[in-house]
Design an enzyme around this catalytic site. Sequence first.
Site, mmCIF file in Angstrom:
data_model
loop_
_atom_site.group_PDB
_atom_site.id
_atom_site.type_symbol
_atom_site.label_atom_id
_atom_site.label_comp_id
_atom_site.label_asym_id
_atom_site.label_seq_id
_atom_site.Cartn_x
_atom_site.Cartn_y
_atom_site.Cartn_z
ATOM 1 C CE1 TYR A 213 -3.041 -3.035 0.270
ATOM 2 C CE2 TYR A 213 -3.358 -2.576 2.589
ATOM 3 C CZ TYR A 213 -3.623 -3.341 1.478
ATOM 4 O OH TYR A 213 -4.476 -4.407 1.577
ATOM 5 C CG HIS B 129 -1.125 -8.727 -0.307
ATOM 6 N ND1 HIS B 129 -0.678 -7.424 -0.211
ATOM 7 C CD2 HIS B 129 -2.448 -8.625 -0.559
ATOM 8 C CE1 HIS B 129 -1.688 -6.588 -0.394
ATOM 9 N NE2 HIS B 129 -2.758 -7.297 -0.624
ATOM 10 C CB SER C 144 -13.847 -4.648 -0.780
ATOM 11 O OG SER C 144 -12.643 -4.022 -1.136
ATOM 12 N N PRO C 145 -16.005 -4.910 2.277
ATOM 13 C CG PRO C 145 -16.357 -4.387 4.529
ATOM 14 C CD PRO C 145 -15.286 -4.422 3.469
ATOM 15 C CG LEU C 146 -19.251 -0.976 3.282
ATOM 16 C CD1 LEU C 146 -18.894 0.368 3.889
ATOM 17 C CD2 LEU C 146 -20.711 -1.320 3.570
ATOM 18 N NE ARG D 157 -12.742 -4.080 -5.353
ATOM 19 C CZ ARG D 157 -11.516 -4.307 -4.888
ATOM 20 N NH1 ARG D 157 -10.824 -3.289 -4.412
ATOM 21 N NH2 ARG D 157 -10.988 -5.514 -4.896
ATOM 22 N N GLY D 158 -17.266 0.673 -1.935
ATOM 23 C CA GLY D 158 -18.013 1.921 -1.826
ATOM 24 C C GLY D 158 -19.343 1.926 -2.538
ATOM 25 N N GLY E 119 -21.172 5.489 -2.309
ATOM 26 C CA GLY E 119 -19.969 6.217 -2.660
ATOM 27 C C GLY E 119 -19.641 6.251 -4.135
#
Length: 337
Positions: A59, A125, A204-206, A208-209, A214
């Site tokens: 990151y 990863h 990313s439980p949403l 990715r927005g 979003g």
Amino acid sequence: MNTHLPTRKIGPFTVSAMGLGCMNLSHAYLPRPEPEQAERLLLHALDAGVTLFDTAALYGSGRNEELLGRTLMHRRGEFTLSSKCVLAELDGKRGLDGSPGAIARVLEDSLRRLRVDHIDLYYLHRLDRNVPIEDSVGALVRAVEAGKIGAIGLSEMSAATLRRAHAVHPIAAMQTEYSPWTRNVEIAVLDACAELDVALVAFSPLARGLLAGGVGPEGVAAEDIRAAMPRFQPPHLERNLALAARLEGIAREVGCTPAQLTLAWVLSRGDHVVPIPGTTSSAHLDEDLAALSIEVPAEALARIDTIFTPEAVSGPRYTRGAQAQIDTEVWETEPLA
């Protein structure tokens, strides 16, 4: 390590039932916060009771680890720290290398950037298909024995790979994308984790927005990592936003926000599931954490299941190049780039 939030287990650690994914503070998503804003967000999360912080060597080419190192380590005893290797910058160039030598080098760099001598949970990863998983896990076993890491995790790997890794050393966590619109773990990994007493850490439980309001019909900025993902491109984006609108309708009925409803759905998938949403906003973080205290009728959760079937979600999850690094199972009907 105390928190007023509900807790769940990850290997030997008891953590807040929702952690914080720190990637978008330094990497991938736009707009990116100024360093001072990112620092405030991290400290707000800790004050709010979050006790799991997730970063990676990849990151921001190490900048995310540096951010956590300078911001949180004066309160090191208050949280569980996780990071990742294999995907990283080596010799000035991004690459995927699961060889024991590369893992050892990346770990030393992470310890230095994080300003610690011990990382609680350290993940592979991605799967390096050129290196037997047993060899990559073996490198982390030696790091455990040396006291440099506490527990071993995997990321975006299949149930078969999990079993091979677990035969070498107990695996504490499998981190993978999991939300109503990405349910690949339900093919095999979710059950394998429950069987082996492995936590499923959901990034990313949403979506990715997209399931938090979003993302609009205009999509995202061209430099944002999501712009290259087929699900955020025409004609798929319009179809996926239509699914999100149906979830928003359920949220209105339940009396919560779409983000809270989505997180409640993820939390309902098993006591071994720990979502790690990311955000740059303290207000959004507070909204997310409030999902831990809402009760959603089973009927509403079941309706989400019927909306977000694998066939209904439009578009491949990744580009062809990115998908090549993913070991997770795919649905028979899932489109691949």
